[in-house]
Each structure stands twice: as structure tokens, then as C-alpha cells.
Enzyme design. Structure first.
Site, PDB file in Angstrom:
ATOM      1  N   LYS A  20       0.836  -1.205   0.000  1.00 51.61           N
ATOM      2  CA  LYS A  20       0.000   0.000   0.000  1.00 51.61           C
ATOM      3  C   LYS A  20       0.869   1.253   0.000  1.00 51.61           C
ATOM      4  O   LYS A  20       0.599   2.206  -0.738  1.00 51.61           O
ATOM      5  CB  LYS A  20      -0.933  -0.006   1.212  1.00 51.61           C
ATOM      6  CG  LYS A  20      -1.885   1.189   1.269  1.00 51.61           C
ATOM      7  CD  LYS A  20      -3.016   0.943   2.260  1.00 51.61           C
ATOM      8  CE  LYS A  20      -2.588   1.139   3.701  1.00 51.61           C
ATOM      9  NZ  LYS A  20      -2.628   2.573   4.103  1.00 51.61           N
ATOM     10  N   ARG A  25       2.616   6.108  -3.232  1.00 51.22           N
ATOM     11  CA  ARG A  25       3.700   6.961  -3.703  1.00 51.22           C
ATOM     12  C   ARG A  25       3.900   6.827  -5.203  1.00 51.22           C
ATOM     13  O   ARG A  25       4.157   7.825  -5.898  1.00 51.22           O
ATOM     14  CB  ARG A  25       4.991   6.618  -2.942  1.00 51.22           C
ATOM     15  CG  ARG A  25       4.957   7.035  -1.466  1.00 51.22           C
ATOM     16  CD  ARG A  25       6.005   6.270  -0.652  1.00 51.22           C
ATOM     17  NE  ARG A  25       6.120   6.729   0.730  1.00 51.22           N
ATOM     18  CZ  ARG A  25       5.251   6.441   1.698  1.00 51.22           C
ATOM     19  NH1 ARG A  25       4.174   5.695   1.426  1.00 51.22           N
ATOM     20  NH2 ARG A  25       5.439   6.884   2.929  1.00 51.22           N
ATOM     21  N   SER A 171       5.620  10.655   9.671  1.00 47.15           N
ATOM     22  CA  SER A 171       6.653  10.731   8.635  1.00 47.15           C
ATOM     23  C   SER A 171       6.059  11.129   7.291  1.00 47.15           C
ATOM     24  O   SER A 171       6.791  11.549   6.384  1.00 47.15           O
ATOM     25  CB  SER A 171       7.361   9.377   8.509  1.00 47.15           C
ATOM     26  OG  SER A 171       6.450   8.374   8.072  1.00 47.15           O
ATOM     27  N   GLN A 172       4.749  11.010   7.150  1.00 54.05           N
ATOM     28  CA  GLN A 172       4.107  11.365   5.878  1.00 54.05           C
ATOM     29  C   GLN A 172       4.224  12.851   5.566  1.00 54.05           C
ATOM     30  O   GLN A 172       4.158  13.243   4.402  1.00 54.05           O
ATOM     31  CB  GLN A 172       2.644  10.929   5.892  1.00 54.05           C
ATOM     32  CG  GLN A 172       2.470   9.423   5.885  1.00 54.05           C
ATOM     33  CD  GLN A 172       1.042   8.985   6.147  1.00 54.05           C
ATOM     34  OE1 GLN A 172       0.162   9.806   6.368  1.00 54.05           O
ATOM     35  NE2 GLN A 172       0.813   7.688   6.143  1.00 54.05           N
ATOM     36  N   ASP A 330       2.867   0.184  12.298  1.00 52.91           N
ATOM     37  CA  ASP A 330       1.802  -0.667  11.775  1.00 52.91           C
ATOM     38  C   ASP A 330       1.906  -2.108  12.260  1.00 52.91           C
ATOM     39  O   ASP A 330       0.961  -2.891  12.086  1.00 52.91           O
ATOM     40  CB  ASP A 330       1.793  -0.632  10.242  1.00 52.91           C
ATOM     41  CG  ASP A 330       1.232   0.671   9.704  1.00 52.91           C
ATOM     42  OD1 ASP A 330       0.617   1.428  10.482  1.00 52.91           O
ATOM     43  OD2 ASP A 330       1.405   0.947   8.498  1.00 52.91           O
TER      44      ASP A 330
END
Length: 453
Positions: A20, A25, A171-172, A330
Site C-alpha cells: 500500500k 507513492r 513521517s508522511q 503498523d
């Protein structure tokens, strides 16, 4: 949709779904290009939100061979060549936090105003640091409610510059600024005000940018270039670059976040003498490949043929371990489920940022595992699962509208006596649409109620 999982053993071979993180990206990178093909994409609820955003900016995303979008082996992206158009309508990011953050920075490049929103869960997630960073770069970027949460209003264009941003929330934010910064006039220099959490996710971004011909560099305190995101004080990406993957296409690797549930299922419920084999486990920058080392430390009989991309796991007696999930948030639900089966305590540390996902995953796993008979202790930054004190029995549990909670609870249900009913099973569509089909193929006893409603 309710899913009923009865205590089962598993065996056989399955294949990891595409990543994902890489698919998000890759779709946006192809949008930033003048056109590219994304091969082996994950087509899920979240990644379709990113594809819709690319289309809203003036691009197009279509299956390569005329098949149904959901069945596509490759997606052909007609890009907007680094210059997104002002969308005709609001961009709905649905439940996808990755889409919202990456697309918010892309919207800052448009010479006009873009409005972004999402579902109830997404509208509760923090976007403030990214909005502040864009504002410092000269862009109007606001929350309509003034609370740093969607709906968002973004008005560009973004020229580039130097900006400071925290590294311990998501971090996104870094990924979004790096991807957009490459096509600005001036480039973007990012200074981190706090240490970076989830650094492997930025490594994914750096790897993918390199594959698309974009140079972006992590730097240390003295401005020296680093090999990866871990320990970085900031990042630099020059402007005026062009996105162009070699040969005009990019292939998405398998998803180790999703692989973690398959590995865990084999470790706790493989049929005696019969392993579970997982194909498509090709090494990449994904930090969640740490699941192999984690279950091995717990005592699992596991082998990873990296060259072939195959993981083989057999059921073993597991023991509790300590795991720092600062870089692998995650994995917390999977590790918590394993801890409920293991002897002793499993202590999951450095997990406060995991509370800001689709749901508070720390509390969600503690509370739902307790319903199954597990014993847990929850602290602000730590979740401890007391496996030796746990006696798992089937119960009705709530997936919290969170794909990772649903899948982790399904793993625990494999060894809970009787039948466990998991509410909200449809949410696996976010990252692993055929999860329950894959598990059924491995032998899990599963029934779905309301799947057609």
C-alpha cells in the site's frame, strides 16, 4: 460486515498483496511525471483515493489492458507533469491519511484553491504540522475548523524554500514535502525539530523517488549526507526535477505490513508438520520486514529466502519479547495478537504515535484482546500483553473500522476457543482486500455475514 472466525489450523501457500505504501507513492509520482505505468499495484479503498486525486489534478489513471479497475495488473497514469490543475470539485480522501497528506502538498503546487476532506475518522487525524509547514513556505493552508484537521483549504502556488517540521507526529509530512518539493522552482529544505519516528517509511519514499529519477537527500546535524532517514536532522530536495521511471514503468513490491498477519497466522496456528509459505516477500526499504526478526526472537520456526522472496513459517511455542515500534507502528496490532498467545509478557514500547492512526490502535488492541480473555496493561507509550495470564475464548469484538485491528483480531481468533465475531470486517479493503479469501485458502474457518449488503 460481521466475520465469524472459528479456531482453526492453517497450511499451504499464499501470496503477499502489493504494498500500500509503495502504491500510494507510485501513483502520485506517476502523476507528477508526464506519464508512467504502475505495475502490480495494490488496488484498494485507500489507493483508489490517491488515484482519484491524480485525476482531479488533471491526470488520468486507467487499467492497462481494459480489465476492471479493481482487477488491474497495471495502471497507466497520464500525468500532469509536475503542474497540477486546480480541481473542479472537493477532493475526497475517504479514509486514507496517506492520500490526504501527500495530496495536500501536491495541492500547494496548483495556482488556485483546493479543498480536501475525508470520512469521519480521517477528519479527526492531525494535519496541523503539515499545514503550518506549507504556510511557512508561503502557501495558504488552513483547517476549516481551525483545529488542524480536515476539511482543509490549500491555495498555491508553492515556490519552495526552507521549513521546519516535527518528526515525531507523522513521517508522511516529510514524504509529502519531498515529493512536491522536487517540482518546485527553488526546491525544499526540511529541518526536523524533533527526532524522526517511522524512519523506514521515509526510506520507502527515498527509494521510490530514486527509481523515478528524483534526487532527495537525508542530512545529519552538520549538513552531511546520510545513507538513510534514520538519525536524519533534515532532508534536501532540489527543485526543477522531472519524474521519469526507467523504461516508463514502476513495479510495486509486496507489502510487509500485510505479510505480518500471514506470518503471525503460521506462527500460532500452522498445522503440525505443515508450514505456511508466503510468496512475494521481496526485500525492500519497508521497516515492517522486521516482523520476521520479531517472530524469530519470540521462538518461531521461520525462514526467509530473500532471493526467492519466500517466507516459510511453522507453528512454534512462542515467548514474550520487548519490541520498540517507533519505526514500525503498523506492526503493533500484529505483535499484540502474538503476545496474547506467547508465554510471558510481550512489551510493545515507543508506541504513543500509534494512537493517531485510523483509531487509537494501542487502546483498541488492549480493549479488544481483553474481550477475548487476554490480560493487558496500557501506558501512554507502552502496551504490555501478559500471555501467560491470557486464556483466549471466542467473543464478539469490534474492528474499530480499522483494517489493521480487524486482521490482527482474526489472527488471535485462530487460537481462541470457539468462534469469534469481528465487526467491521469489510475494512480490510483498505489495504488487503482479499485477506479473508487468502486466510480461507490456508484453511481458516471463516464465515462472512452481510458481505453483499
Amino acid at each position: 460486515m460481521d466475520v465469524n472466525v472459528t479456531s482453526s489450523t492453517v497450511r499451504g501457500t499464499t501470496r503477499a498483496p502489493p504494498s500500500k505504501s509503495y502504491t500510494h507513492r507510485a501513483l502520485l509520482a506517476a502523476g507528477y511525471s508526464d506519464g508512467a505505468t504502475v505495475r502490480s499495484p495494490l488496488v484498494s479503498a485507500d489507493t483508489k483515493a490517491t488515484a482519484r486525486a491524480v485525476t482531479a489534478f488533471g491526470g488520468a489513471v486507467e487499467p492497462e489492458s481494459g480489465e476492471r479497475f479493481d482487477d488491474a495488473d497495471a495502471l497507466v497514469v497520464d500525468g500532469f507533469d509536475g503542474r497540477p490543475a486546480v480541481p473542479d470539485d472537493v477532493i475526497d480522501c475517504a479514509n486514507s491519511g496517506t492520500t490526504m497528506r501527500l495530496v495536500t502538498a501536491a495541492a500547494a503546487l496548483a495556482d488556485g484553491t483546493t479543498v480536501l476532506t475525508g470520512d469521519e475518522s480521517l477528519r479527526s487525524r492531525p494535519q496541523g504540522p503539515l499545514l503550518e509547514a506549507l504556510g511557512d513556505l508561503g502557501v495558504r493552508a488552513e483547517s476549516t475548523r481551525g483545529n488542524g484537521q480536515a476539511p482543509l483549504v490549500v491555495s498555491g502556488p508553492l515556490a519552495g524554500g526552507e521549513v521546519a517540521i516535527p518528526g515525531n507526529v507523522s513521517s508522511q509530512y516529510v514524504t509529502a514535502l519531498l515529493m512536491a518539493g522536487a517540482v518546485t522552482e527553488e526546491g525544499v529544505e526540511i529541518d526536523l525539530t524533533t527526532p524522526l519516528k517511522s524512519a523506514p517509511y521515509v526510506d520507502i519514499t527515498l527509494e521510490l523517488l530514486d527509481d523515478f529519477g528524483i534526487e532527495a537527500t537525508p542530512v545529519g546535524d552538520g549538513g552531511d549526507a546520510l545513507d538513510g532517514a534514520a538519525g536524519a536532522a533534515g532532508f534536501v530536495v532540489d527543485g526543477g526535477q522531472s519524474y521519469a521511471p526507467a523504461g516508463g514503468s514502476y513495479t510495486v513490491p509486496g507489502d510487509f505490513s500485510s505479510i505480518s498477519y500471514l506470518v503471525a497466522a503460521g506462527a500460532v496456528a500452522a498445522e503440525p508438520g505443515e508450514p505456511v509459505r508466503i510468496e512475494g516477500a521481496v526485500p525492500s526499504a519497508q521497516g515492517d520486514s522486521a516482523i520476521v526478526e520479531i517472530v524469530e526472537r519470540m521462538g518461531a520456526d521461520i525462514e526467509w529466502d530473500r532471493e526467492a522472496g519466500v517466507i516459510t513459517v511453522r507453528r512454534s511455542e512462542l515467548s514474550g519479547v520487548e519490541v520498540d515500534v517507533g519505526d514500525t507502528p503498523d506492526l503493533l496490532p500484529t505483535i499484540a495478537a502474538l503476545g496474547a498467545v506467547a508465554d510471558g509478557d510481550t512489551r510493545i514500547m515507543n508506541c504513543e504515535h500509534v494512537r493517531y492512526k485510523e483509531t487509537d490502535r494501542v487502546s483498541a488492541m488492549a480493549e479488544e484482546l481483553e474481550k477475548l480473555g487476554a490480560k493487558t496493561t496500557e501506558e501512554p507509550d507502552t502496551l504490555t500483553v501478559h500471555g501467560s495470564e491470557s486464556d483466549l475464548r471466542g467473543a464478539s469484538v469490534d474492528g474499530r473500522a480499522d483494517h489493521r485491528i480487524v486482521m490482527a483480531l482474526a489472527v488471535a481468533a485462530l487460537v481462541a476457543e470457539g468462534t469469534t465475531t469481528i465487526r467491521g470486517g469489510e475494512h480490510v479493503d483498505v489495504s488487503f482486500p482479499n485477506f479473508f479469501d487468502a486466510m480461507a485458502d490456508l484453511g481458516i474457518a471463516v464465515e462472512r455475514d452481510g458481505a453483499g449488503e
